[in-house]
Enzyme design. Structure first.
Site, PDB file in Angstrom:
ATOM      1  N   LYS A   1     -16.017  -6.897   7.327  1.00 16.95           N
ATOM      2  CA  LYS A   1     -14.697  -7.550   7.305  1.00 16.95           C
ATOM      3  C   LYS A   1     -14.181  -7.920   8.697  1.00 16.95           C
ATOM      4  O   LYS A   1     -13.169  -8.594   8.799  1.00 16.95           O
ATOM      5  CB  LYS A   1     -13.687  -6.657   6.572  1.00 16.95           C
ATOM      6  CG  LYS A   1     -13.580  -6.990   5.088  1.00 16.95           C
ATOM      7  CD  LYS A   1     -12.265  -6.530   4.504  1.00 16.95           C
ATOM      8  CE  LYS A   1     -11.979  -7.155   3.154  1.00 16.95           C
ATOM      9  NZ  LYS A   1     -10.724  -6.674   2.569  1.00 16.95           N
TER      10      LYS A   1
ATOM     11  N   HIS B   1       0.841  -1.206   0.000  1.00 15.06           N
ATOM     12  CA  HIS B   1       0.000   0.000   0.000  1.00 15.06           C
ATOM     13  C   HIS B   1       0.877   1.259   0.000  1.00 15.06           C
ATOM     14  O   HIS B   1       0.584   2.223  -0.712  1.00 15.06           O
ATOM     15  CB  HIS B   1      -0.889   0.039   1.251  1.00 15.06           C
ATOM     16  CG  HIS B   1      -1.882  -1.074   1.367  1.00 15.06           C
ATOM     17  ND1 HIS B   1      -1.983  -1.871   2.471  1.00 15.06           N
ATOM     18  CD2 HIS B   1      -2.835  -1.517   0.505  1.00 15.06           C
ATOM     19  CE1 HIS B   1      -2.959  -2.755   2.308  1.00 15.06           C
ATOM     20  NE2 HIS B   1      -3.486  -2.575   1.117  1.00 15.06           N
TER      21      HIS B   1
ATOM     22  N   SER C   1      -3.032  -7.793   3.245  1.00 13.81           N
ATOM     23  CA  SER C   1      -3.098  -7.568   4.689  1.00 13.81           C
ATOM     24  C   SER C   1      -3.376  -8.866   5.431  1.00 13.81           C
ATOM     25  O   SER C   1      -2.849  -9.087   6.520  1.00 13.81           O
ATOM     26  CB  SER C   1      -4.180  -6.527   5.004  1.00 13.81           C
ATOM     27  OG  SER C   1      -3.837  -5.305   4.412  1.00 13.81           O
TER      28      SER C   1
ATOM     29  N   ARG D   1      -1.955  -5.580  -8.310  1.00 15.78           N
ATOM     30  CA  ARG D   1      -0.833  -6.446  -7.938  1.00 15.78           C
ATOM     31  C   ARG D   1      -0.556  -7.497  -8.995  1.00 15.78           C
ATOM     32  O   ARG D   1       0.572  -7.834  -9.283  1.00 15.78           O
ATOM     33  CB  ARG D   1      -1.115  -7.131  -6.599  1.00 15.78           C
ATOM     34  CG  ARG D   1      -1.114  -6.166  -5.439  1.00 15.78           C
ATOM     35  CD  ARG D   1      -1.712  -6.801  -4.219  1.00 15.78           C
ATOM     36  NE  ARG D   1      -3.108  -7.143  -4.451  1.00 15.78           N
ATOM     37  CZ  ARG D   1      -3.874  -7.822  -3.624  1.00 15.78           C
ATOM     38  NH1 ARG D   1      -3.365  -8.270  -2.502  1.00 15.78           N
ATOM     39  NH2 ARG D   1      -5.134  -8.068  -3.900  1.00 15.78           N
TER      40      ARG D   1
HETATM   41  N1  COA Z   1      -0.446  -4.072  -1.619  1.00 21.09           N
HETATM   42  C1  COA Z   1      -0.787  -4.960  -0.687  1.00 21.09           C
HETATM   43  N2  COA Z   1      -2.029  -5.406  -0.513  1.00 21.09           N
HETATM   44  C2  COA Z   1      -2.966  -4.939  -1.327  1.00 21.09           C
HETATM   45  C3  COA Z   1      -2.692  -4.009  -2.339  1.00 21.09           C
HETATM   46  C4  COA Z   1      -1.362  -3.568  -2.472  1.00 21.09           C
HETATM   47  N3  COA Z   1      -1.000  -2.688  -3.400  1.00 21.09           N
HETATM   48  N4  COA Z   1      -3.844  -3.743  -3.001  1.00 21.09           N
HETATM   49  C5  COA Z   1      -4.779  -4.476  -2.411  1.00 21.09           C
HETATM   50  N5  COA Z   1      -4.268  -5.189  -1.411  1.00 21.09           N
HETATM   51  C6  COA Z   1      -4.930  -6.159  -0.540  1.00 21.09           C
HETATM   52  C7  COA Z   1      -5.531  -5.546   0.661  1.00 21.09           C
HETATM   53  O1  COA Z   1      -4.593  -5.506   1.713  1.00 21.09           O
HETATM   54  C8  COA Z   1      -6.662  -6.466   0.964  1.00 21.09           C
HETATM   55  O2  COA Z   1      -6.152  -7.588   1.637  1.00 21.09           O
HETATM   56  P1  COA Z   1      -7.064  -8.452   2.605  1.00 21.09           P
HETATM   57  O3  COA Z   1      -8.279  -8.876   1.814  1.00 21.09           O
HETATM   58  O4  COA Z   1      -6.162  -9.517   2.957  1.00 21.09           O
HETATM   59  O5  COA Z   1      -7.434  -7.545   3.738  1.00 21.09           O
HETATM   60  C9  COA Z   1      -7.114  -6.952  -0.394  1.00 21.09           C
HETATM   61  O6  COA Z   1      -6.028  -6.736  -1.248  1.00 21.09           O
HETATM   62  C10 COA Z   1      -8.276  -6.229  -0.923  1.00 21.09           C
HETATM   63  O7  COA Z   1      -7.986  -4.873  -0.799  1.00 21.09           O
HETATM   64  P2  COA Z   1      -8.902  -3.762  -1.373  1.00 21.09           P
HETATM   65  O8  COA Z   1      -9.231  -4.057  -2.764  1.00 21.09           O
HETATM   66  O9  COA Z   1      -8.281  -2.476  -1.049  1.00 21.09           O
HETATM   67  O10 COA Z   1     -10.229  -4.005  -0.599  1.00 21.09           O
HETATM   68  P3  COA Z   1     -10.644  -3.343   0.636  1.00 21.09           P
HETATM   69  O11 COA Z   1     -11.718  -4.188   1.149  1.00 21.09           O
HETATM   70  O12 COA Z   1      -9.510  -3.063   1.531  1.00 21.09           O
HETATM   71  O13 COA Z   1     -11.228  -1.924   0.127  1.00 21.09           O
HETATM   72  C11 COA Z   1     -12.904  -0.535  -1.002  1.00 21.09           C
HETATM   73  C12 COA Z   1     -12.108  -1.837  -0.981  1.00 21.09           C
HETATM   74  C13 COA Z   1     -12.915   0.160   0.335  1.00 21.09           C
HETATM   75  C14 COA Z   1     -12.251   0.405  -1.986  1.00 21.09           C
HETATM   76  C15 COA Z   1     -14.302  -0.921  -1.474  1.00 21.09           C
HETATM   77  O14 COA Z   1     -14.753  -2.007  -0.703  1.00 21.09           O
HETATM   78  C16 COA Z   1     -15.285   0.203  -1.335  1.00 21.09           C
HETATM   79  O15 COA Z   1     -15.279   1.123  -2.108  1.00 21.09           O
HETATM   80  N6  COA Z   1     -16.152   0.118  -0.317  1.00 21.09           N
HETATM   81  C17 COA Z   1     -17.160   1.129  -0.040  1.00 21.09           C
HETATM   82  C18 COA Z   1     -18.541   0.645  -0.377  1.00 21.09           C
HETATM   83  C19 COA Z   1     -18.801   0.888  -1.824  1.00 21.09           C
HETATM   84  O16 COA Z   1     -18.729   1.984  -2.321  1.00 21.09           O
HETATM   85  N7  COA Z   1     -19.116  -0.211  -2.522  1.00 21.09           N
HETATM   86  C20 COA Z   1     -19.306  -0.192  -3.922  1.00 21.09           C
HETATM   87  C21 COA Z   1     -17.948  -0.319  -4.596  1.00 21.09           C
HETATM   88  S1  COA Z   1     -18.154  -1.008  -6.179  1.00 21.09           S
END
Ligand code: COA
Length: 164
Positions: free
Chosen positions: A42, A18, A128, A90
């Protein structure tokens, strides 16, 4: 006019993957909002305040604003009047999900665009939950998270102490 972007996620906890994306985003945007979702689905290890604290102690710049949000990302973006979302890619496997999210967000508000940045290859398998699992089982996470996050994960799994 300043060009700002929102990098939203759970950050439970923030990893070097991140941080790599944030550093890259700072080359493009004047200010990067690192926005922590209060996602009860989550069942996060760290509370939202703790996750904000972990981020603030892992990266410092007067061009980064760390804050929490609830609800739809597009509603938060509208409130901020920022329509550039930042996402890290990724591997190819991330693409389908990201594509779906990006188009869904745009369907909610056509002003929304998503900027995809490719993470450093060495972080391409990082997540994560992998970090949490390694930390829980006393694995070596020093290459994956900041020293501050490493210490706070240790405290979390050793019980007692809280993040201050
Ligand atoms: N490096 C390391 N890990 C990464 C990464 C990176 N560059 N990019 C993503 N990840 C990992 C995250 O750590 C996370 O790991 P985990 O599942 O083990 O915790 C996983 O990939 C998913 O991450 P991410 O895609 O960022 O999901 P998220 O749940 O953390 O966040 C939101 C996603 C918040 C952007 C999305 O859920 C959202 O917009 N929510 C709001 C509700 C909404 O508007 N919904 C409609 C959206 S279509």
């Amino acid at each position: 006019m300043a060009i700002n972007g929102i990098y939203a996620g759970s950050f439970d906890p923030i990893t070097n993957g991140h941080l790599d994306i944030i550093h890259r985003a700072l080359k493009i945007f004047d200010t990067v909002y690192v926005s922590v979702i209060d996602n009860i689905e989550k069942d996060p290890l760290f509370s939202m305040d703790e996750r904000i604290n972990l981020i603030s102690n892992s990266i410092q710049s007067d061009r980064i604003i760390v804050e929490g949000f609830q609800g739809l990302l597009v509603d938060y973006a509208r409130k901020k009047n920022i329509f550039n979302l930042i996402r890290g890619l990724r591997a190819v496997s991330d693409f389908e999900y990201e594509f779906q999210m990006s188009l869904t967000n745009r369907s909610q508000d056509p002003r929304i665009d998503t900027v995809f940045l490719m993470t450093e290859q060495s972080y391409s398998y990082l997540s994560s939950s992998i970090v949490r699992q390694l930390a829980k089982l006393n694995g070596n996470i020093s290459d994956y998270v900041s020293d501050y996050v490493r210490i706070k994960l240790k405290e979390k799994f050793n019980g007692s102490k809280r993040i201050t």
